[in-house]
Design a protein around this motif. Structure first.
Motif, PDB file in Angstrom:
ATOM      1  N   GLY A   1       5.523 -20.927   5.836  1.00  0.00           N
ATOM      2  CA  GLY A   1       4.293 -20.938   4.727  1.00  0.00           C
ATOM      3  C   GLY A   1       3.757 -19.758   4.352  1.00  0.00           C
ATOM      4  O   GLY A   1       3.705 -19.332   3.197  1.00  0.00           O
ATOM      5  N   PRO A   2       3.302 -18.915   5.398  1.00  0.00           N
ATOM      6  CA  PRO A   2       2.463 -17.540   5.017  1.00  0.00           C
ATOM      7  C   PRO A   2       3.453 -16.676   4.094  1.00  0.00           C
ATOM      8  O   PRO A   2       2.869 -15.851   3.378  1.00  0.00           O
ATOM      9  N   TRP A   3       4.535 -16.587   4.075  1.00  0.00           N
ATOM     10  CA  TRP A   3       5.685 -15.794   3.470  1.00  0.00           C
ATOM     11  C   TRP A   3       5.540 -16.164   2.060  1.00  0.00           C
ATOM     12  O   TRP A   3       5.810 -15.200   1.096  1.00  0.00           O
ATOM     13  N   ARG A   4       5.119 -17.652   1.633  1.00  0.00           N
ATOM     14  CA  ARG A   4       5.281 -17.824   0.268  1.00  0.00           C
ATOM     15  C   ARG A   4       4.056 -18.230  -0.290  1.00  0.00           C
ATOM     16  O   ARG A   4       3.860 -18.856  -1.142  1.00  0.00           O
ATOM     17  N   ALA A   5       2.887 -18.000   0.324  1.00  0.00           N
ATOM     18  CA  ALA A   5       1.612 -18.031  -0.314  1.00  0.00           C
ATOM     19  C   ALA A   5       1.299 -17.329  -1.558  1.00  0.00           C
ATOM     20  O   ALA A   5       1.723 -16.321  -1.564  1.00  0.00           O
ATOM     21  N   ALA A   6       0.909 -18.029  -2.539  1.00  0.00           N
ATOM     22  CA  ALA A   6       0.573 -17.293  -3.909  1.00  0.00           C
ATOM     23  C   ALA A   6      -0.382 -16.351  -3.731  1.00  0.00           C
ATOM     24  O   ALA A   6      -1.475 -16.549  -2.735  1.00  0.00           O
ATOM     25  N   PRO A   7      -0.372 -15.401  -4.555  1.00  0.00           N
ATOM     26  CA  PRO A   7      -1.522 -14.302  -4.524  1.00  0.00           C
ATOM     27  C   PRO A   7      -2.997 -15.072  -4.458  1.00  0.00           C
ATOM     28  O   PRO A   7      -3.183 -15.932  -5.638  1.00  0.00           O
ATOM     29  N   GLY A   8      -4.137 -14.628  -3.843  1.00  0.00           N
ATOM     30  CA  GLY A   8      -5.190 -15.102  -3.634  1.00  0.00           C
ATOM     31  C   GLY A   8      -5.471 -16.617  -3.059  1.00  0.00           C
ATOM     32  O   GLY A   8      -6.388 -17.068  -2.741  1.00  0.00           O
ATOM     33  N   ILE A   9      -4.232 -16.936  -2.296  1.00  0.00           N
ATOM     34  CA  ILE A   9      -4.580 -18.203  -1.636  1.00  0.00           C
ATOM     35  C   ILE A   9      -4.375 -17.760  -0.175  1.00  0.00           C
ATOM     36  O   ILE A   9      -3.277 -16.782   0.358  1.00  0.00           O
ATOM     37  N   PRO A  10      -5.136 -18.335   0.787  1.00  0.00           N
ATOM     38  CA  PRO A  10      -4.966 -18.110   2.143  1.00  0.00           C
ATOM     39  C   PRO A  10      -3.645 -18.356   2.776  1.00  0.00           C
ATOM     40  O   PRO A  10      -3.053 -19.250   2.251  1.00  0.00           O
ATOM     41  N   ALA A  11      -3.230 -17.372   3.495  1.00  0.00           N
ATOM     42  CA  ALA A  11      -1.791 -17.422   4.105  1.00  0.00           C
ATOM     43  C   ALA A  11      -1.452 -18.667   4.503  1.00  0.00           C
ATOM     44  O   ALA A  11      -0.511 -19.326   4.606  1.00  0.00           O
TER      45      ALA A  11
END
Length: 215
Positions: free
Chosen positions: A85-95
């Motif tokens: 999941g952390p690899w795909r977190a959108a900018p500004g979204i917690p990893a």
């Protein structure tokens, strides 16, 4: 097989090249007799024109199922990896709020199965398979009644799978930005586990062809 618009094969040549590039192991799925579940058998295969060639041991349970219904599916899967999941977190979204996914390539053939059980036919099928898997010819001839393979022919049956439809899927986040895909490919390369490296190579290849995905 569900395929999003951005995951579809770009053309027929793409999936054919992928299969030809060493992806020659898959799963044969046949409809079970009434009241029985489908049977799924992992096996190598070779292409012969548009057909797929396989052989299986005579005691294999698929034969009764194919006799009942010759419509089968053959699926090839490869170049897969789990994407955290952390690899795909959108900018500004917690990893930690990123949504994980799986990357993979898959080609699914809908086929009509033709059983090959005469000695000459099986010898020809095996010879064609050997031409694919041992192209240097480092094997004895396959001929009915001739050693070393002739006496073994009675223990197998062959299948020529007549392909009637093909679905191909390349699931590598092609709908996301070029920068995102490049970053994930780098992370896969850094992690380097399992099939991470070929998965990264597929993602980079698709990115080079697609660029920014447009509906």
């Amino acid at each position: 097989m569900f395929i999003q618009p951005w995951d579809t094969a770009l053309d027929e040549a793409e999936w054919k090249a992928w299969v030809a590039d060493g992806h020659d192991f898959g799963q044969l799925a046949v409809n079970g007799p009434p009241g029985q579940p489908p049977a799924v058998v992992p096996t190598h295969f070779a292409c012969d024109g548009d057909d797929l060639l396989i052989h299986l041991a005579r005691p294999n349970p698929v034969w009764a199922a194919i006799e009942h219904d010759s419509n089968v599916t053959f699926t090839v899967i490869g170049d897969y990896a789990y994407i955290p999941g952390p690899w795909r977190a959108a900018p500004g979204i917690p990893a930690v709020e990123g949504v994980p996914t799986s990357y993979y390539a898959a080609v699914q053939f809908t086929c009509r199965a033709h059983v090959v059980d005469d000695p000459a036919g099986k010898a020809d099928l095996l010879t064609r398979q050997l031409a694919h898997f041992q192209p240097n010819g480092d094997h004895a001839p396959v001929a009915p009644g001739q050693p070393p393979y002739g006496r073994m022919l009675s223990g197998i049956c062959g299948l020529r799978l007549e392909v009637t439809a093909v679905q191909a899927k390349f699931k590598y986040d092609d709908h996301k930005s070029v920068q995102h895909r490049a970053t994930v490919a780098d992370l896969l390369t850094e992690r380097g586990q399992g099939l991470d490296l070929p998965t990264a190579a597929q993602q980079r290849r698709r990115t080079d062809r697609i660029g920014t995905w447009k509906p």
